[in-house]
Scaffold this active site. Sequence first.
Site, PDB file in Angstrom:
ATOM      1  N   GLY A  20       0.796  -1.211   0.000  1.00  0.00           N
ATOM      2  CA  GLY A  20       0.000   0.000   0.000  1.00  0.00           C
ATOM      3  C   GLY A  20       0.832   1.266   0.000  1.00  0.00           C
TER       4      GLY A  20
ATOM      5  N   GLY B   3       4.257   1.370  -1.168  1.00  0.00           N
ATOM      6  CA  GLY B   3       5.298   1.456  -2.168  1.00  0.00           C
ATOM      7  C   GLY B   3       5.593   0.116  -2.812  1.00  0.00           C
TER       8      GLY B   3
ATOM      9  N   VAL C 167       8.629  -2.836  -3.691  1.00  0.00           N
ATOM     10  CA  VAL C 167       9.868  -3.402  -3.163  1.00  0.00           C
ATOM     11  C   VAL C 167      10.685  -3.981  -4.314  1.00  0.00           C
ATOM     12  CG1 VAL C 167      10.882  -5.036  -1.534  1.00  0.00           C
ATOM     13  CG2 VAL C 167       8.693  -3.955  -1.015  1.00  0.00           C
TER      14      VAL C 167
ATOM     15  N   ASP D 250      -0.238  -4.402  11.368  1.00  0.00           N
ATOM     16  CA  ASP D 250      -0.527  -5.078  10.094  1.00  0.00           C
ATOM     17  C   ASP D 250       0.217  -6.399  10.009  1.00  0.00           C
ATOM     18  OD1 ASP D 250      -1.622  -5.557   7.641  1.00  0.00           O
ATOM     19  OD2 ASP D 250      -0.306  -4.200   6.533  1.00  0.00           O
TER      20      ASP D 250
END
Length: 941
Positions: free
Chosen positions: A650, A652, A654, A768
């Site tokens: 959400g 960015g 990787v 999260d």
Amino acid sequence: MASHIFLFSTPFLVFSLLAYASFFASFAYSASTGAAEVANGRKEAEALLEWKVTLDNQSQSLLSSWAGDSPCNWFGISCDKSGSVSNISLSNSSLRGTLNSLRFSSFPNLIELTLSYNSLYGSVPSHIGNLSNLSFLDLSFNNLSGNIPPEIGNLKSLTILGLSCNKLTGTIPTLENLKSLSMLVLWNNSLSGPIIFIGNLMKTLTVLDLSSNKLTGTIPPSLGNLKSLSLLDLADNNLFGLIPPEMNNLTHLYMFLIYYNRLSGNLPQDVCLGGLLQYFAAMDNYFTGPIPKSLRNCSSLLRLRLERNQLSGNISEAFGTHPHLNYMGLSDNELHGELSLKWEQFNKLTTFRISGNKISGEIPAALGKATHLQALDLSSNQLVGRIPKELGNLKLIELELNDNKLSGDIPFDVAAISDLERLGLAANNFSATILKQLGNCSKLIFLNINKNRMTGTIPAEMGSLQSLESLDLSLEFPHGLMGDIAPELGQLQRLEVVNLSYNMLSGLIPTSFSRLQGLTKVDVSYNKLEGPIPDIKAFREAPFEAIRNNTNLCGNATGLEACSALIKNKVVHKKGPKVVFMAVFSLLGSLLGLIVGFLIFFQSRRKKRLVETPQRDVTARWCPGGDLRYEDIVEATEEFDSKYCIGTGGYGVVYKVVLPSEQVLAVKKFHQTPEVEMSSLKAFRSEIDVLMGIRHRNIVKLYGFCSYAKHSFLVYEFVERGSLRKVLNDEEQAGKMDWDKRMNLIKGVANALSYMHHDCSPSIIHRDISNNNVLLDSEYKAHVSDFGTARLLMPDSSNWTSFAGTFGYTAPELAYTMKVDEKCDVYSFGVLTLEVMMGKHPSDFISSLMFSASTSSSSPIGHNTLLKDVLDQRLPPPENEPADGVAHVAKLAFACLQTDPHYRPTMRQVSTELTTRWPPLPKLFSTMELEDILVHRNVIG
């Protein structure tokens, strides 16, 4: 066995009473040998011989004296004066068979039937109700199954009924007609249903033991009518609700056990009103409110167990005079205040545990007046100051002071604690000199001093701890031991576990470690060690996590170079410069033009690519000693080309980055769209502030960050296997992740969350935890990642915020409130744990569990469903120790999924539970049902 928590447990006391009653029954009705045999005697003999032939051969040989037609002289048989059988007492006689063929109607004068401690199986026959004169019935410790026949309620002369330790099922039949019953002992069966059989007519009852069954419902108020009751044991069932006020009428109780249930509300305030209470255990429930006021001056009290509830109040006001008390367990509640008790009045106390509360102040010097104290656990409180020298007056065997704010050294002669076997000083502010003092504790078995403010070296005196089995000297940045590992540690021949990680130890691992053949687990990661690892099993089989991040270790272990290759490379590096110099010198003329041309081409391309990245505009920070540069990362990803992408979240994208040095990194580049620019910047700064201060083996390490108008990104360590979601969805990888690996994975996540919640200041909530944010390395070890949604839990700030997290993992209370705290992470951990064990997201399973909780009924999934059938079917069912572990982990997961967040354990409790040895299962793993797990889902610690 329900009451194993007492030195003199319920089984011991109850069966002492049973034996006592049996003796006098036998004495009162013993036979006068030589009495004339009557027809009734022959009928009884025939009935006994008929039963004998149905038993196995060994049983029949033990009953060799059973012959003829006069049973009065037979083994285990007694007769009354008329020659009629009055007593059948065959306890502990190795009998194997059933009771079906024993014609009870043939024994009209039978007073006592004792067949305990045998191997009888099958059901209790209904025709046992024909024993109209029976006073004493004990069928305990057999393998009897089926329901308790309601015909037992016809035995109106019965005073003692013992059916414990069998496999009886169903509900308990009505027993209101047993007006003379004084002892009812049914513990350790599988009896279910509510307690509805107690009536107003059973006023002679003195002992009632229904523990270790599956009883449900509430405690009936009618129990308060049993005013003669002296022993009441309802422990280890699934009872819920409040304690009825009528229980305060039981003023003759000396033993009251209600632990391992789901009871709530206040404890009965007048529990010791009669002044006779000796044993009181209510741990592992949901009790709130104060400690019962009648306990303050309960001078008869011997053992008190109230741990793992939500009891509150000031500890200094809860207790007074207790001259006989020898065990006090108050851990994991919400008690506050200081330990300002009159400790000289606790002169028989041997064990005092009050960890996991909010106790403040200093450790009182007066504790030294409790002269019999042997085990003291004050861990996980808010204690400050130093260890008082008066503790040197005690002959302590166990001292646990972990997770406080204590400092200094041990202020008394170490000889005073020469009997110490367990010492926990972790997560305090103790200094390094304490290690040298402990060298004389020759009986020490367990030593944990991790996460303290220690510097200096490992003293040679540590080699004198010849009984040591577990040593944890793992520290966290910026503290740490340095220098060489003391070779004297190689003298600790009993050592099984050693953890020296997260220090600054350097040099070689001593060759003396090769003598530690009993070592099973070792961790020397995150140091500056070099050279060969010891050639013993613990090092050879050590996972890469346990030896990673050192200067230059080599040897036969996962992730290490062979030492011969390392030596060869060193030789090459020594000779290399001369060879290269000569080669370059001889070819310099011919290559000069080519080199110049290459440099011109390279610089022009570099200028074009980085034209918008002037160094003065880049804000960056790298970890100490880091050799990272902004331009290297941009070049390695070709301006963040999508082909290097390994994941999207959400906040960015990787990327996998391989630097020219061959170092592999993971770079999370934040979105820069106008819609999320402000939120991503906020998340970016939050994540930096959190992660740059974290060093934990189960948390992804942050190497640095860079903020620039065009690119803002974080640089992490690269974790080989990627997300847990990816591994579970890959049939081959999931099949390789066996039960041991899965349990270690769960431990790793628990350790990481415990560190965040309890060891960081201020505390950190992840918010999260999901299968995407747990990464696995090559050894399937867990690394918690993505703190983009993390929020620091400031003591004076609001936790109300917008939703953050992954649906399917978020706690149910977020449906009606956005208040986030540590218990939200605990719930997410429970979901993740079930997912690891089941191999898929447990959404349907949890929905059924929630339905069960909301309706106070048995879960439809849990009803008759075997535990092994809901586990990941890609693996064979666990066996032996892994089976114990899987069942234990399942209990912990269900505890974390409690609908009410107050009833969930803390992550420190979960982490501690996962590091202890698995308790043995009450039955074979292959026969364990989900109902067995759900009944004990509140059992933690």
